[in-house]
Design an enzyme around this catalytic site. Structure first.
Site: not given
Length: 565
Positions: A94-96, A231, A497-498, A542
């Site tokens: 991720n972008f921190g 899995v 991407w959330h 975020h």
């Protein structure tokens, strides 16, 4: 396994599953916990370079490489749907951005599921336990830009968060320009009220990124980690979970199986185990244990678009760095030596702000929302859009002109999307990804908020103090009409991407509830889900911090239930 085993097929739910494992093993020295990870260990220190946090998602060994279906309202584009692969999951790519959202997000979560464990006071307590917050600002930087209060932050957790030691020279002036343009400053976006322009709190410290792996360093007593073990399905005895299958091997649990594969993959494991929409499972010849139509439904996400302008010469110091490979290589060697230098400066500190739209309540799309949603959007701490500055956009636009590296980039988000997407089966093969259909911009309210959010950001971009130093436009709408602004979103929208909501938490008897407020899969024994899929709101942030606190909350409930404290 003596007390409790936690096989988690955590292909991309790294932060929650690690938080669960850390919480359980810290509560009991005799507990035995098994953590199954689909990817590798992600141990390479060079993956932690702060200024390169924007590049790790391009590493195919760390990213599942998912895409959405062609999006009807985005010119039929397939949108990147990256998910982290390996221990630590998406925290590794991720972008921190470490933001916790609005206190009212959690009050709404608690109200929705009928459980005070999710109220802001309890959630903030867990946030504080997870983090060590470093509040120091660079020498000479005025505290008006960041003045966090100790009562809102932790000082003994394993996640290292705070401000970069060195800021790019144009960041403080940029924050002043926002204030001049009527966007108020907020001294701490993680206080529970994010409204206003802030300085970004990063999941990094001293030039080094902090990821979920830090919660398991050193490896806790009683924890066994098996990597390269995706899995495929659960092992069930009737409606009781007793283990999982991963790469043909069986792993058995004496107490609990907790899935944490994320919003895009936990539904896949459930459906390939016979738990999900009957019509989908029968279509691909999968056995049906229980018809649960809500599995895979309710997908929500944040999305953004960029505004990029070239600036007058000398306005930034980015071009001499990003335009010189030798300078970047030398900086990397410096970082490897002591964690300092340009790779701990450029793209390591940003302006970030959350705001309300003053005219939102008067628009027809708002009035058409359910009364409860209108009331939520009117809450004091709930924003409607977000702006982020200093984003290194040149890494994301193919063919970015090398002579335009002296630029300014603003990212614009619209929040609280009302569209509900889904993830569905497309194969009987459990290793085949689900079909990802977020339905971006499909809801009239979403289109209205997207238009007005972009219009608000353009108000800043056209402000005299900012515009006078622009020398050209690299990407922006061609006009300011509703039609032009919406068309620009359709052309440039990206996912944050959330992803949330595909195994939604809810009250007993609710048709869209897959798990209860104790994370238990409704109708099953010894089976829980702890990842962003259970979150019944789309938090105004975020969401890596929300992923951590979701896992920590699940662990806390298990500790109480089993008397482990």
């Amino acid at each position: 396994m003596k007390d409790a085993a936690k096989p988690g097929g955590n292909k991309c739910g790294g932060a929650p599953v690690v938080a669960v494992a850390a919480g359980l093993t810290s509560a009991s020295k005799t507990l035995r916990v098994l953590l199954l990870e689909a990817g590798g260990t992600n141990e390479d220190r060079d993956l932690r370079v702060d200024g390169q946090r924007w590049l790790t998602f391009q590493n195919k060994d760390l990213n599942w490489g998912y895409k959405t279906t062609p999006q009807e309202h985005c010119q039929d584009r397939e949108v990147d749907y990256s998910r982290g692969k390996g221990l630590g999951g998406s925290s590794a790519i991720n972008f921190g951005v470490y933001s916790v959202g609005a206190s009212d997000d959690y009050e709404e979560w608690a109200r929705t599921v009928g459980d005070d464990a999710f109220r802001w006071k309890e959630i903030q307590r867990r946030f504080k336990a997870l983090e060590t917050f470093h509040s120091n600002l660079p020498e000479g930087v005025d505290s008006k830009y960041a003045a966090p209060k100790p009562e809102h932050h932790g000082d003994s957790g394993k996640l290292q968060v705070g401000y970069a030691k060195e800021w790019e020279k144009d960041l403080p002036p940029m924050l002043d320009l926002f204030q001049d343009a009527g966007f108020p400053l907020n001294p701490d976006h993680n206080s529970g009220n994010p409204i206003g322009m802030s300085v970004l709190i990063n999941s990094s410290h001293n030039g080094r990124r902090s990821t979920a792996n830090d919660l398991l360093t050193p490896t806790p007593e009683g924890l066994t980690i098996v990597t390269s073990a995706p899995v495929q399905r659960l092992i069930l005895e009737g409606t009781k979970a007793i283990g999982v299958e991963a790469n043909g091997k069986r792993y058995l649990a004496s107490k609990e199986v907790i899935l944490s594969a994320g919003s895009l993959d936990t539904p896949k494991i459930l459906m390939h185990s016979g738990i999900g929409p009957k019509v989908q499972m029968e279509k691909f010849g999968l056995p049906v244990v229980k018809d649960v139509p809500a599995v895979g439904q309710g997908l929500r996400d944040h999305m953004f678009c960029p505004l990029v302008y070239t600036r007058k010469e000398g306005d930034t110091a980015r071009a001499p760095f990003y335009g010189d490979k030798a300078a970047m290589d030398a900086a990397l060697e410096q970082w490897k030596k002591d964690g300092t230098g340009p790779w701990s400066k450029f793209a390591c500190e940003m302006g970030i702000g959350w705001f309300k739209l003053d005219n939102l309540a008067s628009c027809e799309e708002f009035k058409a929302l359910p009364a409860e949603e209108q009331a939520f959007l009117a809450k004091e701490t709930v924003p409607h859009y977000e702006v982020l500055t200093h984003f290194p956009i040149h890494w994301f636009i193919p063919g970015f002109p090398e002579d335009s590296l002296n630029y300014s980039c603003l990212l614009v988000w619209y929040l609280n999307a009302q569209a509900r997407g889904e993830v569905t089966l497309q194969s009987a093969d459990p290793d085949t990804p689900l079909r990802h259909e977020p339905r971006f911009l499909s809801d009239p309210f979403d289109r209205r908020v997207a238009i007005e959010s972009l219009r608000a950001a353009l108000r800043f971009a056209k402000h005299e103090g900012y515009a006078k130093d622009n020398t050209g436009t690299l990407t922006a709408p061609k006009g300011d009409s509703d039609e032009d602004l919406l068309a620009y979103w359709e052309q440039t929208l990206s996912s944050s991407w959330h992803m949330t909501g595909t195994t939604k938490m809810g009250r007993a008897g609710e048709a869209d509830a897959v798990v209860d407020s104790d994370f238990r899969v409704v109708g099953f024994e010894n089976l829980r889900v702890a990842d962003m899929g259970v979150v019944p709101v789309l938090p105004s942030c975020h969401v890596q911090a929300v992923a951590y606190v979701t896992g920590a909350t699940c662990a806390e409930k298990l500790v109480a239930e089993y008397g482990l404290a």
